[in-house]
Design an enzyme around this catalytic site. Structure first.
Site, PDB file in Angstrom:
ATOM      1  N   GLU A 171     -23.452  -6.743  -8.742  1.00 50.68           N
ATOM      2  CA  GLU A 171     -23.781  -7.969  -8.010  1.00 50.68           C
ATOM      3  C   GLU A 171     -22.873  -9.117  -8.411  1.00 50.68           C
ATOM      4  O   GLU A 171     -23.106  -9.767  -9.441  1.00 50.68           O
ATOM      5  CB  GLU A 171     -25.230  -8.389  -8.281  1.00 50.68           C
ATOM      6  CG  GLU A 171     -26.256  -7.497  -7.645  1.00 50.68           C
ATOM      7  CD  GLU A 171     -27.684  -7.953  -7.918  1.00 50.68           C
ATOM      8  OE1 GLU A 171     -27.895  -8.885  -8.733  1.00 50.68           O
ATOM      9  OE2 GLU A 171     -28.594  -7.377  -7.303  1.00 50.68           O
ATOM     10  N   GLU A 256     -29.994  -0.964  -4.629  1.00 56.17           N
ATOM     11  CA  GLU A 256     -31.068  -1.502  -5.478  1.00 56.17           C
ATOM     12  C   GLU A 256     -31.988  -2.363  -4.635  1.00 56.17           C
ATOM     13  O   GLU A 256     -31.529  -3.197  -3.859  1.00 56.17           O
ATOM     14  CB  GLU A 256     -30.451  -2.368  -6.603  1.00 56.17           C
ATOM     15  CG  GLU A 256     -31.493  -2.954  -7.542  1.00 56.17           C
ATOM     16  CD  GLU A 256     -30.902  -3.972  -8.528  1.00 56.17           C
ATOM     17  OE1 GLU A 256     -29.890  -3.652  -9.196  1.00 56.17           O
ATOM     18  OE2 GLU A 256     -31.458  -5.080  -8.613  1.00 56.17           O
TER      19      GLU A 256
HETATM   20  C1  IDC Z   1     -33.209  -7.691 -14.257  1.00 54.00           C
HETATM   21  C2  IDC Z   1     -34.318  -7.078 -15.067  1.00 54.00           C
HETATM   22  C3  IDC Z   1     -34.747  -8.060 -16.092  1.00 54.00           C
HETATM   23  C4  IDC Z   1     -33.549  -8.469 -16.927  1.00 54.00           C
HETATM   24  C5  IDC Z   1     -32.450  -8.998 -16.043  1.00 54.00           C
HETATM   25  C6  IDC Z   1     -31.190  -9.362 -16.819  1.00 54.00           C
HETATM   26  O1  IDC Z   1     -35.379  -6.722 -14.208  1.00 54.00           O
HETATM   27  O2  IDC Z   1     -35.756  -7.525 -16.922  1.00 54.00           O
HETATM   28  O3  IDC Z   1     -33.933  -9.499 -17.844  1.00 54.00           O
HETATM   29  O4  IDC Z   1     -32.127  -8.023 -15.081  1.00 54.00           O
HETATM   30  O5  IDC Z   1     -30.235  -9.929 -15.964  1.00 54.00           O
HETATM   31  C7  IDC Z   1     -30.971  -7.751  -9.724  1.00 54.00           C
HETATM   32  C8  IDC Z   1     -30.111  -7.096 -10.744  1.00 54.00           C
HETATM   33  C9  IDC Z   1     -30.933  -6.468 -11.841  1.00 54.00           C
HETATM   34  C10 IDC Z   1     -32.113  -7.347 -12.194  1.00 54.00           C
HETATM   35  C11 IDC Z   1     -33.028  -7.385 -10.979  1.00 54.00           C
HETATM   36  C12 IDC Z   1     -34.306  -8.180 -11.210  1.00 54.00           C
HETATM   37  O6  IDC Z   1     -29.205  -6.162 -10.187  1.00 54.00           O
HETATM   38  O7  IDC Z   1     -30.098  -6.287 -12.958  1.00 54.00           O
HETATM   39  O8  IDC Z   1     -32.785  -6.762 -13.299  1.00 54.00           O
HETATM   40  N1  IDC Z   1     -32.289  -7.972  -9.865  1.00 54.00           N
HETATM   41  O9  IDC Z   1     -34.001  -9.514 -11.498  1.00 54.00           O
HETATM   42  N2  IDC Z   1     -30.589  -8.287  -8.575  1.00 54.00           N
HETATM   43  C13 IDC Z   1     -31.626  -8.863  -7.979  1.00 54.00           C
HETATM   44  C14 IDC Z   1     -32.740  -8.671  -8.793  1.00 54.00           C
END
Ligand code: IDC
Length: 561
Positions: A171, A256
């Site tokens: 991302e 995702e």
């Molecule tokens: C989130 C995890 C969270 C962590 C964070 C760190 O759920 O626990 O603290 O990353 O950056 C994404 C991302 C994915 C995220 C997820 C939810 O690809 O890494 O995971 N998210 O926030 N994009 C949109 C949402």
């Protein structure tokens, strides 16, 4: 009679095949290889085709569904074959995404994770499911070199497996698409040295701006653009971006998504999730859900004990298990050892309602390769297929045999050899008592065109229908696939219409000359790089690989000049 027709064709078409006894080989020897029992052996390598993704062994849109691992650096306890097995057996995943933790500067958090990644990939390949290698970063463009050396190594070792999909940037956040594109092009050119598998590319604003990418696509024939959503946060506005990208003929991949809020936490939003699921189904978008994790947040499928299912976990298991009930590869066997016999007394083509959509055992026979030299006509008798599924031969009022009993999903495949990529007008002698049908022509899994066959008023009332196809250079199999069955085919006549595909101008100077061969040669020995357009020009046989075969074909073109 038929033999004479073929001998009189301008282009040599050796008829030995028709004179040899029909040898029917067991399934597995045809193009449908039965290496395993999962989706990968069924669909083959995933390939973009317009705004859809199809399989190298399946010429209709493929949609596969599964789960995403969590950041490897934070939930590494799940990165093993035991989790892969559970995901495949209990959750019925057809695809898993491996989110290798990469920091905002584009460096892997923990180098040791690559070993775990390899174990997970090995387990996924053993289970015959698809596996995404995800460079899980929000700042990958800050360090293209790290991504290049990582993907080069993984593509070299794993690029030969149809299972593998490369996700080069999870991302990007607030960066322009042109920055992301420039980064992706560098990484893709490393991957392409070893693999022509599907590459998926994240888009700006946390992989939401697929519309921007579609306006300025990457010059590579097997790339899809990534859209991520979280049902608790995103809705129709984001789907509209996806619709825009699809309308611009971009292939979209949802690598995702979450049932919860965009921060990964909060309640499961069932209503919004259902809307997203039906949108993805109607557009045949493949997906992975976030996440295989036991962190205390709403998106985790495992609870605090590491193994029991959370609300999100139970919900995802239900969604994936429901999908499994109708997934094509589970429900439509490619090799059915007991195909329904079709007798000549009953006329199955007369009754539309009896149309069989299941595929029967693919069968092969000796067939001569049809050589297309780029001039004159060449005739291919439909009965001289190398392999087929579901069809039967019958006596033809035009003489010899014709292929009949062609129902939806049936196909025939013919080995051809094309001297130079070029457009050919294909005249198909077809008949259909009523209803008609539609043929999709493909080579090496790439759809070349479709042809509607209208009703001709009788199963032996032959008429000629024309379609123009751009055939790739070199040896390949031309597949005639019945998108809609209910017609017979007697023969196909190829007439070169020129419009030679513009290939060979590797240095992009407007002409094909020895300088192009020199440049391709230098590329092959590793002394120069080619950009996307140059690589396209150099791919003489359009197989998405640059190798000595392309150089040979380019030299042949030069000799004719
Ligand atoms: C989130 C995890 C969270 C962590 C964070 C760190 O759920 O626990 O603290 O990353 O950056 C994404 C991302 C994915 C995220 C997820 C939810 O690809 O890494 O995971 N998210 O926030 N994009 C949109 C949402």
């Amino acid at each position: 009679m038929k033999i004479q027709k073929a001998f009189s064709a301008v282009c040599a078409f050796v008829m030995t095949a028709a004179l040899l006894p029909r040898v029917l080989l067991a399934p597995g020897l045809s193009e449908v290889s039965a290496a395993g029992n999962g989706p990968v052996s069924y669909y083959g390598q995933l390939q973009t085709s317009g705004n859809r993704i199809i399989g190298s062994s399946y010429s209709e849109p493929v949609q596969v569904k599964g789960m995403s691992f969590f950041w490897s650096n934070w939930q590494g306890q799940y990165w093993n074959s035991g989790t892969v097995d559970r995901m495949v057996e209990e959750f019925k995943c057809e695809i898993l995404r491996c989110s290798l933790g990469v920091d905002d500067q584009g460096s892997i958090y923990s180098g040791g994770d690559v070993g775990a990644l390899r174990s997970v990939m090995d387990a996924a390949i053993a289970k015959d499911i698809y596996v995404i290698v995800d460079w899980h970063s929000h700042g990958a463009h800050n360090n293209p070199n790290a991504a290049k050396s990582f993907f080069s190594e993984i593509a070299r070792d794993y690029g030969k497996y149809d299972n593998v999909i490369f996700e080069v940037y999870n991302e990007p956040t607030q960066v322009s698409w042109s920055t992301v594109k420039g980064y992706a092009e560098q990484v893709i050119s490393e991957i392409r040295k070893y693999s022509d598998n599907l590459v998926i590319v994240g888009t700006p604003t946390w992989s939401q701006n697929v519309d921007e990418a579609a306006n300025d696509p990457i010059n590579d024939s097997n790339v899809a653009y990534v859209l991520h959503f979280y049902a608790g946060t995103h809705g129709g506005d984001l789907r509209a971006k996806g619709d825009t990208a699809l309308s611009k003929n971009a292939a979209v991949f949802v690598s995702e998504w979450g049932t919860v809020n965009a921060d990964g936490d909060g309640a499961v939003n069932v209503g919004s999730t259902e809307q997203w699921l039906s949108w993805m189904d109607s557009n045949k978008l493949s997906w992975c859900n976030w996440a295989i994790s036991s962190k205390a947040e709403g998106s985790s499928i495992f609870g605090g004990d590491g193994s029991s299912l959370t609300e999100a976990g139970n919900y995802l298991k239900k969604i994936l298990n429901t999908h499994a009930e109708t997934a094509v590869w589970r429900t439509v066997p490619k090799s059915n050892n007991d195909p329904e016999p079709q007798t000549s007394e009953s006329d199955p083509q007369n009754s539309e309602s009896e149309q069989q959509t299941t595929e029967s055992t693919p069968q092969t026979q000796n067939a001569e390769r049809l050589s297309l030299s780029g001039s004159g006509n060449a005739v291919l008798e439909a009965e001289n297929y190398a392999s087929m599924s579901g069809v039967e031969l019958e006596d033809c009022a035009q003489g010899g045999k014709n292929v009949g009993y062609i129902e939806s999903g049936d196909w025939m495949s013919y080995p051809i050899s094309v001297q130079q990529a070029m457009k050919y007008e294909l005249t198909v002698d077809a008949a259909s008592e009523s209803g008609g049908g539609q043929i999709a022509f493909s080579c090496g899994g790439n759809t070349l065109g479709t042809l509607d066959i209208p009703a001709t008023g009788g199963w032996q009332n032959w008429q000629q229908f024309k379609v123009t196809l751009e055939l790739p250079a070199g040896e390949s199999d031309l597949k005639l696939y019945a998108q809609q069955g209910g017609f017979n085919v007697d023969k196909m006549t190829f007439t070169a219409v020129g419009g030679q595909a513009a290939v060979g101008d590797v240095n992009l100077d407007g002409s094909v000359s020895a300088a192009d061969a020199v440049l391709l040669c230098r590329y092959l020995v590793g002394s120069v790089q080619l950009n996307g357009e140059q690589a396209k020009q150099a791919d003489m046989n359009e197989d998405r690989k640059l190798n000595a075969k392309d150089l040979t074909l380019l030299k042949r073109v030069l000799l004719r000049h």
